[in-house]
Design a protein around this motif. Structure first.
Motif, PDB file in Angstrom:
ATOM      1  N   VAL A 110       0.834  -1.203   0.000  1.00 58.59           N
ATOM      2  CA  VAL A 110       0.000   0.000   0.000  1.00 58.59           C
ATOM      3  C   VAL A 110       0.867   1.251   0.000  1.00 58.59           C
ATOM      4  O   VAL A 110       2.057   1.207   0.330  1.00 58.59           O
ATOM      5  N   THR A 111       0.237   2.362  -0.358  1.00 58.75           N
ATOM      6  CA  THR A 111       0.865   3.673  -0.192  1.00 58.75           C
ATOM      7  C   THR A 111       0.281   4.277   1.068  1.00 58.75           C
ATOM      8  O   THR A 111      -0.938   4.384   1.211  1.00 58.75           O
ATOM      9  N   VAL A 112       1.149   4.649   2.014  1.00 57.74           N
ATOM     10  CA  VAL A 112       0.710   5.158   3.311  1.00 57.74           C
ATOM     11  C   VAL A 112       0.743   6.685   3.304  1.00 57.74           C
ATOM     12  O   VAL A 112       1.766   7.296   2.997  1.00 57.74           O
ATOM     13  N   VAL A 113      -0.396   7.281   3.637  1.00 66.41           N
ATOM     14  CA  VAL A 113      -0.502   8.723   3.874  1.00 66.41           C
ATOM     15  C   VAL A 113      -0.723   8.857   5.371  1.00 66.41           C
ATOM     16  O   VAL A 113      -1.745   8.426   5.900  1.00 66.41           O
ATOM     17  N   ASP A 114       0.247   9.440   6.096  1.00 63.25           N
ATOM     18  CA  ASP A 114       0.179   9.414   7.559  1.00 63.25           C
ATOM     19  C   ASP A 114      -0.645  10.543   8.170  1.00 63.25           C
ATOM     20  O   ASP A 114      -0.898  10.557   9.368  1.00 63.25           O
ATOM     21  N   GLY A 115      -1.051  11.524   7.371  1.00 64.45           N
ATOM     22  CA  GLY A 115      -1.858  12.616   7.901  1.00 64.45           C
ATOM     23  C   GLY A 115      -1.059  13.673   8.642  1.00 64.45           C
ATOM     24  O   GLY A 115      -1.632  14.583   9.238  1.00 64.45           O
ATOM     25  N   LEU A 116       0.248  13.573   8.616  1.00 62.12           N
ATOM     26  CA  LEU A 116       1.105  14.528   9.320  1.00 62.12           C
ATOM     27  C   LEU A 116       1.782  15.506   8.368  1.00 62.12           C
ATOM     28  O   LEU A 116       2.676  16.247   8.776  1.00 62.12           O
TER      29      LEU A 116
END
Length: 196
Positions: free
Chosen positions: A12-18
């Motif tokens: 997956v591609t992770v978007v951490d929200g930071l």
């Protein structure tokens, strides 16, 4: 569908929200409902006890929260909010509210604060994990002044099926146009809904 207590979302591609750049080719490991690891696929080691879900080309990000929804299950628009909701049977509204909540989940909202009677039931239903749905923070029915928005007690006669006078406003697809402000007699909610 119940998911096993240990699983990994792979590739997956992770978007951490930071605010950092998205991180492609990662694995997200979840154990008993908690994320225990987020690591590059090059560091991920398969485990026989972990169910793998290949999500190549997909994104994983923190769940969104909608802090004001009405999962009441009605089809009303702004012109007939109360009548459009209560003129339908409760069972139909209940089924429709499950669908509304699941649409929220499919759009990335993992938590919703709901203001409706149905939210009290949806909270329990989704917590049992027999059906997929967001975490529901149920507020119950909203507070209102007498005769105000959401004061459904003004429609008690309509709900019990007695003859009531109902004002028909803008035309809808499911009933013929009626001049604005014209009132007519009805014998119950089904006649109001059909516009007779």
């Amino acid at each position: 569908m119940k998911i096993q207590s240990r699983f990994a979302l792979t590739s997956v591609t992770v978007v951490d929200g930071l605010g950092r750049e998205p991180r492609p080719h990662h694995a997200v490991v979840v154990e008993h409902g908690r994320i225990t690891a987020v690591l590059p696929m090059s560091h991920y080691r398969p485990d026989a006890d972990v169910h793998e879900i290949d999500l190549d080309g997909h994104f994983v990000m923190p769940g969104l929260i909608d802090a004001h929804v009405h999962l009441a299950g009605g089809r009303a628009d702004m012109s007939d909010q109360e009548l459009g909701v209560i003129a339908e049977p409760k069972l139909m509204r209940a089924m429709r509210s499950v669908h509304q909540a699941q649409k929220l989940l499919k759009r990335g909202f993992t938590t919703a604060r709901d203001i409706s009677w149905n939210g009290l039931y949806l909270k329990r239903l989704f917590h049992e994990q027999e059906l997929p749905g967001p975490k529901v923070i149920a507020c119950g029915p909203g507070l209102t002044r007498t005769g105000g928005h959401a004061d459904l007690f003004q429609f008690t006669d309509l709900l019990t099926g007695r003859i009531v006078e109902v004002c028909a406003d803008p035309p809808r697809d499911d009933h013929p146009p009626v001049p604005p402000g014209k009132c007519r007699q009805s014998v119950g909610p089904s006649e109001v809904f059909r516009g007779r």
